[in-house]
Design a protein around this motif. Structure first.
Motif, PDB file in Angstrom:
ATOM      1  N   TRP A 249       0.810  -1.226   0.000  1.00 59.13           N
ATOM      2  CA  TRP A 249       0.000   0.000   0.000  1.00 59.13           C
ATOM      3  C   TRP A 249       0.840   1.271   0.000  1.00 59.13           C
ATOM      4  O   TRP A 249       0.308   2.358  -0.246  1.00 59.13           O
ATOM      5  CB  TRP A 249      -0.957  -0.005   1.191  1.00 59.13           C
ATOM      6  CG  TRP A 249      -0.280  -0.033   2.549  1.00 59.13           C
ATOM      7  CD1 TRP A 249       0.059  -1.132   3.267  1.00 59.13           C
ATOM      8  CD2 TRP A 249       0.140   1.101   3.308  1.00 59.13           C
ATOM      9  NE1 TRP A 249       0.667  -0.764   4.439  1.00 59.13           N
ATOM     10  CE2 TRP A 249       0.723   0.610   4.487  1.00 59.13           C
ATOM     11  CE3 TRP A 249       0.077   2.482   3.119  1.00 59.13           C
ATOM     12  CZ2 TRP A 249       1.250   1.439   5.474  1.00 59.13           C
ATOM     13  CZ3 TRP A 249       0.598   3.315   4.095  1.00 59.13           C
ATOM     14  CH2 TRP A 249       1.176   2.802   5.255  1.00 59.13           C
ATOM     15  N   TYR A 395      -6.984   6.124   0.832  1.00 59.53           N
ATOM     16  CA  TYR A 395      -6.347   7.135  -0.007  1.00 59.53           C
ATOM     17  C   TYR A 395      -7.341   8.281  -0.190  1.00 59.53           C
ATOM     18  O   TYR A 395      -8.539   8.054  -0.415  1.00 59.53           O
ATOM     19  CB  TYR A 395      -5.971   6.551  -1.373  1.00 59.53           C
ATOM     20  CG  TYR A 395      -4.922   5.471  -1.275  1.00 59.53           C
ATOM     21  CD1 TYR A 395      -3.603   5.789  -0.970  1.00 59.53           C
ATOM     22  CD2 TYR A 395      -5.247   4.135  -1.476  1.00 59.53           C
ATOM     23  CE1 TYR A 395      -2.635   4.797  -0.871  1.00 59.53           C
ATOM     24  CE2 TYR A 395      -4.300   3.139  -1.373  1.00 59.53           C
ATOM     25  CZ  TYR A 395      -2.987   3.467  -1.063  1.00 59.53           C
ATOM     26  OH  TYR A 395      -2.047   2.490  -0.960  1.00 59.53           O
ATOM     27  N   GLY A 406      -9.363   1.789   0.002  1.00 58.68           N
ATOM     28  CA  GLY A 406      -8.658   1.318   1.201  1.00 58.68           C
ATOM     29  C   GLY A 406      -9.601   0.379   1.949  1.00 58.68           C
ATOM     30  O   GLY A 406     -10.598  -0.058   1.401  1.00 58.68           O
ATOM     31  N   VAL A 408      -5.854   0.551   4.017  1.00 60.87           N
ATOM     32  CA  VAL A 408      -4.555  -0.005   3.693  1.00 60.87           C
ATOM     33  C   VAL A 408      -4.150  -1.144   4.619  1.00 60.87           C
ATOM     34  O   VAL A 408      -3.182  -1.859   4.328  1.00 60.87           O
ATOM     35  CB  VAL A 408      -3.477   1.092   3.705  1.00 60.87           C
ATOM     36  CG1 VAL A 408      -3.790   2.147   2.673  1.00 60.87           C
ATOM     37  CG2 VAL A 408      -3.326   1.722   5.090  1.00 60.87           C
ATOM     38  N   VAL A 414      -4.532  -5.343   0.091  1.00 64.83           N
ATOM     39  CA  VAL A 414      -3.099  -5.362  -0.231  1.00 64.83           C
ATOM     40  C   VAL A 414      -2.634  -6.739  -0.710  1.00 64.83           C
ATOM     41  O   VAL A 414      -1.443  -6.939  -0.952  1.00 64.83           O
ATOM     42  CB  VAL A 414      -2.259  -4.929   0.993  1.00 64.83           C
ATOM     43  CG1 VAL A 414      -2.596  -3.517   1.399  1.00 64.83           C
ATOM     44  CG2 VAL A 414      -2.460  -5.884   2.169  1.00 64.83           C
ATOM     45  N   ILE A 420      -4.046  -3.092  -5.731  1.00 65.74           N
ATOM     46  CA  ILE A 420      -2.696  -2.535  -5.909  1.00 65.74           C
ATOM     47  C   ILE A 420      -1.870  -3.450  -6.796  1.00 65.74           C
ATOM     48  O   ILE A 420      -1.281  -3.017  -7.807  1.00 65.74           O
ATOM     49  CB  ILE A 420      -2.009  -2.323  -4.543  1.00 65.74           C
ATOM     50  CG1 ILE A 420      -2.783  -1.310  -3.712  1.00 65.74           C
ATOM     51  CG2 ILE A 420      -0.561  -1.853  -4.738  1.00 65.74           C
ATOM     52  CD1 ILE A 420      -2.290  -1.189  -2.289  1.00 65.74           C
TER      53      ILE A 420
END
Length: 968
Positions: A249, A395, A406, A408, A414, A420
């Motif tokens: 992240w 974010y 998110g 994160v 993640v 991502i």
């Protein structure tokens, strides 16, 4: 006297003195202790002690404040009991040893509990007016202060329970803000934006002491950054610099890469055969292989991680090699550069002394928003944080990549198949990704959720800013080293830094155990600047005004004095509904200033307690003799108190610091509700009494982690019963004793003198154990003396004299005199630990509505001649006595004798008379020979004392002594 008289023999029991006492063998502590507590309250024990000890040498143990947010647990009980034992032992030594209990009432632990109640009702805490929310937090804290107070008192903890210190009292809040303003006035404060540990769940910065580390499995990725400039190694242009990270992240916030100047790097060419090309999104980017820059020492590991993407090959051909220093000036571009804006900016490769070849690729991606090393390196090269991740771990909506997405810390977000990694894969930048990296990661100890490093505007106390040489308290230059706004500047100092003063104070402090000094020294040496602000609602606000134009905080002592006065009158709430123009005065316009509403770190609150507890009650400049907490407080209260006092007073607030371990279950495991292994101190008290728990605390090696469970408590209960029975015997044997019966020491037999010598030795050792806070040793010495020197030896030998000698006999008077001395000494020695039992014992002999064993002082023992020969002589006899007892045992098992009184023994020649040996061994006769041997005696038994003696003509008649004692 284990035999029983025959049916036909005369019964002499009415002529024998038998111990007499109402003191019960069965303790019944759980039922008795509450009544004793009520008596102490009626007596005003604590206040009476303060009156009696006024003017004496003072010993102050400063109480570290627990959070007022639930029933006490075993750690609380262990901590408070140990403190009470120390306070009571210092009181016993004749000192004035006040104890002011306290509570931490602010901060996230309490606020979190109040929020939980809102969440249970599906309400949003942020929609509640601040005043209402703070009032609910205060009420919650008040409730649990009352509950915990009763529970601590039930443990037998003696203190100023009528006037404890609470960090939420108005005078305390005023003192806390006053301490903050001292830092502000001396320039030891700055506002900056650098990464701190942040909880996305609790939406606030956290102190290191509020974080715990747990093992987790994270996603690890290798990401390629295309090199576009390389003046020191043109061969690298067009190749890719590879970074490895376990926090995918942070890639959307990347701003640079870092290399180690002395590390050897290689450019490897991946040779891919078409038949090995995998099916998937990676094919387009890597079907022909590629050239990658990594550390030479990590090529093999890199090849293993990326083999899947390269058709299974690990054939990496080196086409260039060079030192990291050759990478100076190299520039890469972000994998998501096509998005433009922030991502289109060049990513410079920067030298970093923190880069190693322990793992990864030897190149580190830099996100100054989310790492201390990243922040400092980027700042040195003019790269600032961008604050892309908000307080909830999302974010920010306007972020070009993943804006509004998110959180994160969400594992799916993640993961290797999350957004991502998917975007990096589509961009042809993801060389490897797997969800299998096991490591330790920080979590909030309240919410148990992962924390992140996040750059936010915060207030800091600097650790390394030099102060003025002429005074540790003079202003220091802060400067706008970091962050949004410059602060009020001062002339540059050249004196010691806060870190210097703290480290020097550590050296001047006594640490118990001594090894704990190394731990706190290492922590202070390595710690970053102290972030003192929190984005919460419940606590003491950072009561500062910041100039909207210059960014400087207002530093006016007159304004600060008005702020403190406002807090004294209305508490911290006064800041939130204040007339700020009135506080600022006529010199300033309120509209020109930003009113800071961040909340002070609760560790600053507790770190300031020495100011409003110790100094406020006992005088400015007074220091605590001792701080005592668990080993986790090296990074918590011990350290925050040290830094606060070092920054405002140039020294530590304590003379000594004692650290204890943690309470574990009987198998040595950490207690947790999920394991079902929690040992509840309240249940132990309810079932067995507080003195059993207190004895367990003293019995443990509390400098280490300790165990408690059914088996452990059973051992403690056995030890307690033996000591209780010793007191019961003393009370019974001293029935009717008066001063008229007392015998001078100089007229006493050797055995009594020897026991007094042992008592004197015990006294010295107990004082040494008290001075070293070694109460496990203290208790062991006490219980061993009672069991081995008294019950198994002295009492055993002298019971014949006590029962059967004439009341005026010198030996009997000597024995009872020594028993009286022992009683007065042992009940005092036991009082700090067995606080209820000692009171019960004392009242059993000296009943009084106005008296207490806890008013007494350390015993003054009679002076004895220093005769080492006597001690050696009796020590030798005791060793021989053990041999005799062991020799008699086979005859007892074979029923040749029923007791030692029926045995005759032979022993090697001794310094003792044969008559004295017979008395000491409790046998019929002793003769001398080369070895120890035993046989049944032919002597007849006295009908009164049951000794087998030559003058007894037939069983049941009296020996000479008994015939003289028994009236005709």
């Amino acid at each position: 006297m284990t035999d029983t008289p025959s049916d036909t023999a005369r019964d002499y029991r009415d002529t024998v003195f038998l111990p007499k006492t109402d003191f019960p063998m069965k303790a019944g502590l759980a039922a008795k202790e509450p009544a004793i507590l009520e008596r102490w309250a009626t007596l005003g024990l604590y206040d009476r002690l303060r009156e009696q000890r006024a003017g004496r040498e003072r010993f102050i143990l400063h109480d570290g404040p627990p959070y007022a947010n639930g029933d006490i647990h075993m750690g609380h009980a262990m901590n408070k009991v140990l403190k009470d034992i120390i306070v009571r032992s210092q009181t016993l030594l004749g000192k004035d040893a006040p104890y002011v209990p306290g509570w931490d009432c602010h901060g996230l632990p309490i606020e979190w509990k109040v929020e939980e109640a809102y969440r249970a009702k599906k309400l949003d805490k942020d929609q509640v007016p601040v005043a209402q929310f703070r009032a609910e937090c205060r009420a919650y804290a008040e409730k649990w202060v009352a509950v915990q107070r009763a529970q601590f008192e039930r443990l037998g903890v003696m203190g100023d329970w009528e006037d404890p210190y609470l960090t939420m009292k108005f005078d305390a809040e005023a003192a806390i803000v006053g301490e903050l303003l001292k830092f502000a006035e001396s320039g030891q404060l700055y506002r900056g934006a650098k990464p701190v540990m942040w909880s996305p769940v609790e939406k606030t910065a956290l102190a290191e002491a509020e974080v715990e580390y747990e093992d987790v499995v994270s996603t690890q990725i290798d990401v390629a950054f295309e090199i576009v400039e390389a003046p020191g190694a043109p061969e690298l242009v067009g190749a890719h610099a590879v970074i490895w990270t376990t926090t995918p992240w942070t890639i959307p916030v990347n701003q640079a890469l870092s290399y180690g100047p002395e590390i050897d790097y290689v450019l490897v060419d991946v040779m891919v055969a078409d038949r090995f090309v995998p099916i998937g999104e990676e094919v387009a980017a890597w079907k022909s292989g590629g050239k990658f820059l990594i550390a030479a020492a990590l090529v093999s590991a890199f090849a293993q991680r990326t083999a899947k993407n390269f058709g299974g090959t690990t054939d990496l051909q080196t086409v260039w090699m060079g030192k990291g220093s050759q990478l100076a000036g190299t520039v890469a571009r972000h994998p998501m550069h096509a998005l433009g804006g922030f991502f289109a900016k060049p990513r410079p490769l920067l030298p970093g002394d923190f880069v190693t070849t322990e793992a990864g690729t030897g190149l580190v991606h830099m996100a100054p928003d989310h790492g201390e090393d990243d922040f400092l390196l980027c700042k040195a090269h003019g790269i600032d944080p961008v604050f892309a991740v908000d307080g909830a771990g999302m974010y920010r909506p306007d972020w070009l990549w993943l804006g509004g997405q998110g959180s994160v810390i969400n594992k799916k977000f993640v993961a290797s198949d999350g957004p991502i990694c998917s975007d990096l894969r589509a961009a042809g930048a993801l060389l490897a990704a797997s969800d299998d990296f096991a490591h330790s990661y920080p979590h909030s100890w309240r919410s148990k959720a992962k924390v992140i490093f996040r750059a936010t505007p915060q207030w800091f106390i600097p650790m390394d800013q030099p102060q003025q040489a002429e005074s540790a308290h003079s202003p220091i230059e802060i400067g706008a080293e970091i962050g949004f706004a410059p602060v009020l500047g001062h002339a540059k100092g050249n004196g010691p830094t806060l870190r210097n003063i703290a480290l020097d104070s550590i050296e001047r402090t006594r640490w118990v155990p001594a090894r704990s000094q190394n731990r706190i020294r290492a922590m202070v040496e390595q710690r970053p600047d102290w972030v003192i602000s929190r984005q919460r609602a419940w606590g003491v606000p950072i009561a500062l005004y910041v100039d909207r134009k210059t960014g400087q905080y207002l530093n006016d002592p007159a304004v600060n004095a008005r702020i403190v006065d406002a807090f004294k009158a209305g508490g911290a709430d006064a800041w939130f509904d204040a007339d700020h123009q009135a506080l600022l005065g006529e010199k300033y316009v309120a509209a020109d200033y930003e009113v800071i509403t961040d909340i002070l770190d609760v560790w600053f609150d507790s770190g300031s307690t020495h100011a409003f507890v110790i100094e406020a009650r006992y005088g400015e400049g007074t220091r605590a003799n001792l701080y005592l907490e668990g080993s986790d407080q090296h990074r918590g209260w011990f350290q925050s108190s040290l830094l606060e006092s070092a920054g405002t007073r140039g020294r530590a607030p304590y003379d000594a610091v004692l650290t204890h371990g943690f309470a574990l279950d009987g198998q040595g495991r950490k207690m947790s509700k999920s394991l079902g292994n929690v040992v509840d101190p309240l249940k132990i008290i309810q079932e067995s009494g507080a003195d059993i728990l207190r004895m367990w605390v003293a019995q443990t090696d509390y400098f280490e982690d300790v165990r408690i469970g059914k088996e452990v408590l059973g051992t403690t209960s056995d030890a307690y019963r033996k000591l209780r029975n010793t007191f019961r015997y003393l009370l019974g044997a001293l029935d009717g004793f008066s001063d008229a019966e007392t015998l001078e020491v100089g007229k006493m037999p050797e055995l009594e003198l020897y026991v007094l010598h042992l008592l004197g030795k015990l006294d010295v050792e107990l004082k040494a154990a008290t001075a070293n806070f070694e109460f496990n040793r203290y208790l062991r010495l006490l219980t061993d003396f009672a069991a081995e020197d008294l019950s198994a030896f002295f009492f055993d030998i002298r019971k014949d004299s006590l029962y059967c000698d004439a009341s005026g006999d010198v030996k009997r008077r000597a024995y009872r005199t020594v028993l009286d001395i022992l009683f007065h000494a042992l009940v005092r020695y036991a009082a700090p630990i067995l606080t209820f039992t000692a009171e019960e014992v004392w009242q059993a002999r000296y009943p009084s509505e106005d008296g207490s064993v806890h008013f007494l002082e350390w015993p003054v023992l009679p002076a004895l001649p220093g005769d080492d020969a006597l001690s050696t002589k009796w020590a030798d006899l005791r060793a021989l006595r053990v041999q005799v007892t062991e020799a008699i045992e086979p005859l007892r098992r074979d029923k040749q004798v029923r007791s030692s009184l029926e045995a005759e023994v032979t022993v090697p020649k001794s310094a003792m008379s044969l008559e004295a040996l017979a008395e000491a061994f409790i046998v019929a006769k002793v003769t001398e020979a080369d070895t120890v041997s035993v046989k049944p005696t032919d002597f007849h038994k006295c009908g009164r004392c049951w000794r087998h003696l030559p003058e007894v003509t037939e069983d049941g008649t009296l020996c000479a002594r008994c015939a003289e004692v028994v009236p005709a």
